[in-house]
Every structure is written in C-alpha cells, then in structure tokens.
Design a protein around this motif. Sequence first.
Motif, short mmCIF file in Angstrom:
data_model
loop_
_atom_site.label_atom_id
_atom_site.label_comp_id
_atom_site.label_asym_id
_atom_site.label_seq_id
_atom_site.Cartn_x
_atom_site.Cartn_y
_atom_site.Cartn_z
N HIS A 34 33.67 42.51 40.93
CA HIS A 34 34.67 43.49 41.35
C HIS A 34 35.80 42.80 42.11
O HIS A 34 36.99 43.03 41.85
N ASN A 35 35.46 41.95 43.05
CA ASN A 35 36.49 41.28 43.85
C ASN A 35 37.35 40.36 43.01
O ASN A 35 38.55 40.21 43.26
N ALA A 36 36.76 39.77 41.99
CA ALA A 36 37.52 38.86 41.13
C ALA A 36 38.43 39.60 40.16
O ALA A 36 39.39 39.01 39.64
N ASN A 37 38.14 40.89 39.90
CA ASN A 37 38.86 41.60 38.84
C ASN A 37 39.51 42.91 39.28
O ASN A 37 40.15 43.57 38.47
N LYS A 38 39.36 43.31 40.55
CA LYS A 38 39.85 44.62 40.97
C LYS A 38 41.37 44.75 40.88
O LYS A 38 41.90 45.84 40.72
N ASP A 39 42.07 43.64 40.97
CA ASP A 39 43.53 43.68 40.89
C ASP A 39 44.06 43.24 39.53
O ASP A 39 45.27 43.08 39.34
N ASP A 456 24.69 34.03 41.92
CA ASP A 456 25.33 35.36 41.88
C ASP A 456 26.83 35.29 41.67
O ASP A 456 27.45 36.31 41.33
N THR A 457 27.43 34.12 41.84
CA THR A 457 28.88 34.00 41.63
C THR A 457 29.22 33.63 40.19
O THR A 457 30.38 33.68 39.80
N LYS A 458 28.19 33.28 39.40
CA LYS A 458 28.45 32.85 38.03
C LYS A 458 27.69 33.66 36.99
O LYS A 458 28.00 33.56 35.80
N GLU A 459 26.70 34.40 37.41
CA GLU A 459 25.85 35.14 36.48
C GLU A 459 25.85 36.62 36.83
O GLU A 459 26.17 37.01 37.95
N PRO A 479 34.04 43.71 33.94
CA PRO A 479 34.15 42.48 33.15
C PRO A 479 32.94 41.58 33.39
O PRO A 479 32.31 41.65 34.46
N PRO A 480 32.62 40.72 32.44
CA PRO A 480 31.56 39.74 32.69
C PRO A 480 32.06 38.68 33.67
O PRO A 480 33.26 38.63 33.97
N PRO A 481 31.17 37.85 34.21
CA PRO A 481 31.62 36.78 35.11
C PRO A 481 32.72 35.95 34.46
O PRO A 481 32.70 35.71 33.24
N SER A 482 33.68 35.54 35.23
CA SER A 482 34.88 34.88 34.69
C SER A 482 34.62 33.42 34.36
O SER A 482 35.23 32.50 34.91
N GLU A 483 33.68 33.21 33.49
CA GLU A 483 33.36 31.87 33.02
C GLU A 483 33.19 31.92 31.51
O GLU A 483 32.68 32.90 30.97
N GLY A 490 38.28 42.71 29.98
CA GLY A 490 38.66 43.54 31.12
C GLY A 490 37.66 44.64 31.42
O GLY A 490 36.49 44.61 31.00
N TRP A 491 38.11 45.65 32.16
CA TRP A 491 37.29 46.82 32.50
C TRP A 491 37.17 47.71 31.28
O TRP A 491 38.17 48.06 30.64
N ARG A 492 35.94 48.11 30.97
CA ARG A 492 35.71 48.85 29.73
C ARG A 492 34.94 50.15 30.00
O ARG A 492 34.25 50.29 31.01
#
Length: 694
Positions: A34-39, A456-459, A479-483, A490-492
């Motif tokens: 959420h924090n990585a993709n909320k904006d 938890d930051t990658k999976e 979104p899935p983890p940004s890796e 995006g958000w689906r």
Amino acid sequence: MGLLSLGTPLEWNEVSQYTDHVREHGIEQLIHIHNANKDKKNDSLLWGDEVEYMVVELDPESKEAKLSLRQAQILDDLAQAEKKGDLTAHNVVFHPEYGRYMLEATPAKPFTGDFKDLLLVEANMATRRTIAKEHMNSNEFPLTLTSYPRLGVGQFTSPAAEPNGKASRSFFLPDEIINPHVRFPTLTANIRTRRGSKVAINVPIYKDEKTPSPFVDDSIPWDRDLYPEDANAREGAALPDHIYMDSMGFGMGCSCLQITFQATDIDEGRDLYDQLAPLAPILLALTAAAPAYRGYLSDQDARWNVIAGSVDDRTPVERGLVPADDINEESEDSEVAQKAENNENSEKNEKTNGKAQFCSSQSNRTKTTSTTKYPSVKANSDRVIPKSRYDSIDSYISGHLKGSASHFNDTKLVINKKVKKRLTEAGFDEQLSNHFAHLFIRDPIVIFKELLDIDDTKESDHFENIQSTNWQTMRFKPPPPSEGPNQNVGWRVEFRPMEVQITDFENAAFSVFIVLVTRVILSYKLNFYIPISKVDENMKVAHYRDAVNKNKFWFRTDIESPTSQPDTETEPSPGIYELLSINEIINGKADKSFIGLVPLIRRYLNYINIDLDTLCQLDRYLSLISRRASGELWTAATWMRHFITSHPKYNKDSKISSDINYDLMQKVYDITQGKGWDDGLTKHFLGGFSSSVP
C-alpha cells in the motif's frame, strides 16, 4: 485461480499453530504494498476475462458422457505449445483449476481501454476453445458448463474412480477429481478438519409430477461407516426435499466467468468495487446456468450458494450453533457440538417439511464427529461469523462514502481488532482498514512449510494466502510486490458473480457489457449504492428458478446523484431505491423514470461518437443482454431445464438419467459449434443470433 505455491503443505493441526503468524506478516506485506503504491497514478486502463471449461468425454456408441480427468496431460501439452510460442501468438494462456477435469483460459496480455479491443474478445475466446480442443483426444471436448448435471453420480469420470478418498471423505466424489497439486487436496482436507465435519450443501429439489414428497434421497449411502464423518448425513446434514452434497468439489468443481479491471489509481479501484457490487446479484440471475446437481433438477438456477457451502470452514461456534460461553477452547468439542446439532437439526426439519428452503452457507449445520478443538481467531470482534468465506461482500470500501457509510454499510461487520488497529496506525482510512480487517477474520487454510519465513518487503504470499481464500462477489486487488515482471501492475478490481455461458458469443457479450458498464460509471460518475442488506437480499433472490422473469430486486433509480457530499459531517440523502424487475434494471422502466443500463450504455456510445461499424458490433452484444433481461430469450438455466424436462426419457421425477445427460452434452457441444441456434428449443435461447467466429 487462487495462489498456487510449491512446497510442503501443513496439515490442519500444524496450520493452526501458525495462523497468527501468517495474519501478522500478511498485514505487514499489505502495508508495504500500500505504501509503495498508494500514490501511483495514471495506470493504463486494462482488463481481462477468465473462462473456465470442463473437459467432457463423449462416447456415441455407449451414449455416455463423462468428465475426463486428463487435465495434467492436456496442460502439459499446452505448456509445450506455449514454449514454442504457439499460444503467445494468439494471445492465449491456460491455467489449472480445482477440478482435474477443468481448465481456465485467459488472454495472455490484457485488453486495453480502446473500444476496438472489445471486438477482439469473442474471437480470442473462440481461439482458446479451438486450441484447447487441439490438445485433447478426439472424443474430448472443452465445454463451458457452470455445473455438470451428473457430478457425483455413479461412474461419471474417465478413468473411473471410487468415492472413498481421505481428503474429502465424500459419499459421491472421489479424490481423483481434485487437481493433484498439493494445495487442492490439502485445502479440501483442512476445510473439513477446521470445520469439524464434512461440508453440507442442501439445494432444494425441483418437485415434478412424480417426485416423491417428501423427497428422501435413496442414492445417499446412509449406512456407510468408512470415516467418522459418514455419520453426518444420517444425523441431520442431509435435509428432506433437498439435493445433498458433501464435498468441496461440488462447489469448486463449478465453472464461472470473471472479469478483472485495472483502475487508474487506488481511489478509482475502490469506487469501481463499490459501484459494481450492487450489480453482482443482477448479473448472477441474468447469467444463471446451473439448474442441476448430482443427477437431479433443482429448484434454483444459480451456483453461488453451492460454492459458498462447499468451502464453509466455520466452526459450530462461528456458525452460531454453539454459544461461545459453552466452549472451553482447551477442551474437546464433541459433547457440546452434538447437543447443539441435535437441536438445530430438529428445528431445520420442522422448517423444511413440505417447503423448498434455499441452500445457504449459513445453515450448513452438521455434527462435529471429530475430537478436534474449535479453532478460534481470538482478535475477532465477534465469535459468530454470519457468512462463509465464499459469499457476497459485507462492506463498501470507497473513501467517498464518508457520512453515508453507516447507512449503506448497514449489516454487522465482524473485524479482526488487532488487524484494524495495525492498519489504522499505518494510515489506512476507516473503510479500507475495515475491509481488510474483515477479510482477516479468517484463518489461512493452506500453509507451505518453506514459505513460513519470507521477506515482507519483497513477498506477498502471506497476504495472498488469506486474500485469495476470501472468495467474494468482488475482490479488491492491490498490486503485487514491486519486483520482477509484475512491477507495472496497478490496483485492480475483480467482478466474480457471473456464471459461464455455453457459447463464446454469450461469454463475450457479458464481458463486454460489464466493461461498458464500468466506462459509463466512471464517465457519468454514477451512484449505484444501496444498503448492503439489500444486496444480500438480492443475492438470495438471484438463485430462484427463473428469477429474471419472476422476481424483483432492490436497485437504485437516482443513479446520477453524487456519491459524496462536500461537507463530510453532513449525512447525504440515502437515495431512492426500489424493487425492480431485471427487465426494468437492464432496459428501463416503462414510465421512463429509470433509463436502464443498456439504454444508458447506448447513450454513452453515441455521445463518444465511435465509428458505426464498432457501434453495430457492440450493439449485437447489448441486444443479447437486453433480450435475456426482457424474457424474450431464455437464460442458459431455463434452456437446460426445458431440454431435460422435454426429453423423451425424462420420467417427471426430477432425475437426470445418463441418456438425458449424454444428449444434453452433445447438444451443448453442437451449440458451441454454431449449430442450430434458430432450431427447436435453442431458438428461445439464442434465436436471431449467429456465431461471428468460424
């Protein structure tokens, strides 16, 4: 298809030791995503469909139809074709499903927001079916059936197998029908173990002239004593006047049509989730295609409550059968459970005597025959959970609700208080934190030993473990983890209620219709909000036999009123919602007080000035939706019901014989090939249309 991981699955007695671990780390994974993709803004407007098939083997000499259990071999062949680029060239990809006789197919790459892409859908679906058939035996056919009429009757599979498996312990379904991936038999066994009994699905029997009354199913092996749970049926799990089913496979062995949309940002995704939710029961009724179960005609037309019952892992406490105060969580449960079950079954038999009571996941109350302790999510706000983990949504999630949230979210929402607190601390607003805290009232059912400790930051495996086993009418998908390859996703939002249709034309029509509804919602900022309690009422009604023509549904008629007020403290108008027929919802009211969804879409298409050729092709799909809603054309369920009851070998006793089933499957195959759409009974189903794909 839910999360498929590789590894060593834990049995329930081991899973129960790690449920809090999975919950806690799942929420941390969600917060990181959420924090990585909320904006994140301006994601492309993308969408895709999922169509599920049953592989049916037809033998013209013996006049028998059987479900082929060659899923693994077929998928292996398709995987080899994919490696060669054969599937990618056609924008097609295949996936496994729960049933070993099932396939799922999707576009390899999603469709875009371009209206020209809407014209590619039917051809793409036809290509999927053609490619699937090319990798099957000559007597195997990929049929898009929602429910197989004789699932669980005699030797219904090829190769044959006996119903004595340890995972489901079913009277009727062998474990051999379950996908052999370790997730699926483990999921089946762990749901049964957590619940403390086999699942119990009771669908009302269709009472024909020669159907016994009361109907007591003589095909149930009442005296079997292979497993402790075999006592469930004779102790009240199997209701009179109902078709009794006792395994996850009866629900997860059904097929469906699902659509996933990628929103431009998180706020648009939340809005779409809310606005599509009231449409879920409407589309369930309009796509109804499941009138038969376990060799009998039922008195309902849709599958949803069957699946809800098939994965209902709630304990007797969570189902409200045993007061929480009566349970010592450190003691064994059988004595208290037996008392509760005996009382409950007595009440149920009185209520259903001479009546057709509709199957409900809330009423699957079977005796706990094991000595398993009652699992408990101690942080839940209430020990009683009103619904199965497969059911309609329980709350709206848009941030635009504000002052109107309490009016529309008007049902009891059980939440995990610990999860709610953590999400609030992390900055989630009230609606979104409630949504995920509600999903996390459930235990994870399958845990893989190798995935217990992950980054938890990658999976996101722990989050998806619970998210993907909350099978609701709508799913909000971060979104899935940004890796890796998924970093641009995006958000689906996933629209999940529709029953799969017999032809590619129909499946394309309903897919295109829902896509156009989303475009209209976003363009006109439409407001479909009605109280969740009314959506729940609609879901029950949607199952009724011929609900499209015989019943009415709560629906909002002032759909162009704003969804929020500038002053967040002001309680906005609750809106105008009334009981409408499906025809009025889709085609509009005769007095013009409500425009109807199809006329609204046509107005929108004319407004954006798309080219005439595209408009004409899209109108072909809208015409099917309109004519089904008006009753001019039958639903698939009504067509199947007429085919069965008018068959020369039907004895007016609600039974679907092997001969009837074979002829029905052969007719379904012919229809998928574009044959006879204007002939006989089929003209009432598809008359006036023809397949546009060779």
